[in-house]
Write a protein that holds these residues in place. Structure first.
Motif, short mmCIF file in Angstrom:
data_model
loop_
_atom_site.label_atom_id
_atom_site.label_comp_id
_atom_site.label_asym_id
_atom_site.label_seq_id
_atom_site.Cartn_x
_atom_site.Cartn_y
_atom_site.Cartn_z
N HIS A 29 0.97 -1.20 -0.01
CA HIS A 29 -0.02 -0.05 0.01
C HIS A 29 0.93 1.41 -0.07
CE1 HIS A 29 -3.41 2.85 1.02
NE2 HIS A 29 -2.65 3.16 1.86
N THR A 30 1.85 1.08 0.94
CA THR A 30 2.92 2.37 0.68
C THR A 30 3.60 2.52 -0.38
OG1 THR A 30 3.35 1.95 3.39
CG2 THR A 30 4.91 3.57 2.01
N VAL A 33 0.90 4.22 -3.03
CA VAL A 33 0.96 5.26 -2.57
C VAL A 33 1.97 6.31 -3.21
CG1 VAL A 33 0.54 7.25 -0.61
CG2 VAL A 33 -0.70 5.09 -0.71
N LYS A 34 3.11 5.81 -2.98
CA LYS A 34 4.34 6.59 -3.33
C LYS A 34 4.27 6.98 -5.05
CE LYS A 34 7.35 5.74 0.26
NZ LYS A 34 8.78 5.10 0.66
N ARG A 35 3.89 5.50 -5.65
CA ARG A 35 3.57 5.51 -6.88
C ARG A 35 2.59 6.71 -7.45
NH1 ARG A 35 4.26 0.03 -6.63
NH2 ARG A 35 2.00 -0.31 -6.72
N ARG A 36 1.65 6.54 -6.82
CA ARG A 36 0.72 7.49 -7.24
C ARG A 36 1.00 9.12 -6.89
NH1 ARG A 36 -3.20 3.84 -4.84
NH2 ARG A 36 -3.14 4.95 -2.98
N GLU A 37 1.72 9.23 -6.04
CA GLU A 37 2.30 10.59 -5.65
C GLU A 37 3.37 11.09 -6.87
OE1 GLU A 37 3.91 10.40 -1.85
OE2 GLU A 37 1.99 10.73 -0.66
#
Length: 314
Positions: A29-30, A33-37
């Protein structure tokens, strides 16, 4: 015989496996999230470089640089010419006077229309609301030409009044000047206040209004003691938006403004197209840009309070 170490039980093995799965899921999940950011940052960079760069950022930078350009490089000559012109004070004063009168009347009319549509609905009120929303999409100069066709010296209403009362000259002759500009801006920008005000009224707790009425409060007391304190962020946001749009209005001024009615947008246009003094026109445009950005910053701040108030209300 007892052993010094106890072997892992099935429960402890399953708990360890569950912990490992949770850790793997949290790490996944982390990473997501980093990929989406990172993707959002790349999208923002692409938007800034490809869209905002050539369409917004580059023209604004060129405008500011042009305002600081003199015969021998960087200079404040354009600003000294703009502010040193004896007519500049009159132009700015005329601009602010027309802005305050037009936007003030448009705001009052918009708030009144929104109050009537929300608290005193009548047959056809929904259709009026839809028309006001559609009216926002019209170009401003179209409103100016409509007023000319209706209330100009050769407009249908003016000619009808002349024939009805057997007058020698058309009775209506006020459009080409301050009166026509103010009328057109009030008619055009009042709907821009209606929509935010209606949205603000929709968040009100009607039980408070009914309680105030049941306690004997008059309509004006309910409006100023209950409705206005609760709905003021939306009303203020619509009013500031009206002032911002009226400040930048040019089409109505170009159609209905007379030779004696010189406002800041008209002065900038004349400097660029008639006098061919681009640095002075750029200096005036920068001054107007600062005024517009100040109003926009105030609008954003008030609108943020409006959103927070709506969130707390829910």
């Amino acid at each position: 015989m007892s052993s010094l170490s106890t072997p892992d039980t099935p429960n402890s093995i399953s708990e360890a496996a569950a912990d490992a799965r949770r850790s793997a899921s949290a790490a996944s999940h982390t990473a997501a999230v980093k990929r989406r950011e990172r993707a959002a940052q790349w999208h923002l960079l692409f938007l800034a470089v490809v869209v905002l760069g050539p369409l917004v950022i580059y023209p604004l930078v060129r405008l500011v640089l042009l305002s600081f350009t003199g015969p021998h490089g960087l200079s404040l000559q354009a600003y000294s010419t703009f502010f040193g012109n004896p007519e500049t004070r009159g132009v700015v004063g005329t601009t602010l006077w027309i802005l305050c009168v037009s936007a003030g009347l448009a705001s009052l009319l918009g708030i009144g229309l929104a109050s009537l549509l929300f608290f005193k609905p009548f047959p056809g009120a929904r259709m009026v609301t839809r028309f006001l929303e559609l009216f926002v999409a019209f170009p401003s100069f179209l409103v100016a030409f409509t007023l000319i066709f209706l209330y100009g010296s050769q407009g249908s209403v003016s000619i009808a009044l002349q024939q009805l009362f057997h007058l020698e000259a058309p009775p209506l002759n006020f459009l080409f000047g301050v009166g026509g500009v103010i009328l057109a801006e009030v008619v055009f920008y009042a709907p821009f206040v209606v929509r935010p005000t209606l949205a603000s009224f929709a968040t009100l707790d009607m039980r408070l209004i009914e309680a105030a009425r049941s306690l004997g409060a008059s309509g004006w007391m309910v409006a100023f003691k209950v409705i206005l304190p609760l709905a003021w962020p939306g009303i203020a946001a619509g009013t500031i938006l009206c002032f911002l749009l009226t400040l930048n209005e040019f089409g109505i001024l170009l159609v209905l403004g007379s030779a004696h009615l010189i406002t800041l947008p008209v002065a900038i246009y004349s400097s660029a197209t008639v006098d061919l003094d681009l640095p002075t026109a750029a200096a005036g445009a920068v001054v107007m840009l600062i005024m517009s950005l100040s109003l926009y910053a105030l609008y954003r701040q008030v609108n943020r309070r409006k959103v927070k108030g709506a969130g707390h209300g829910r």
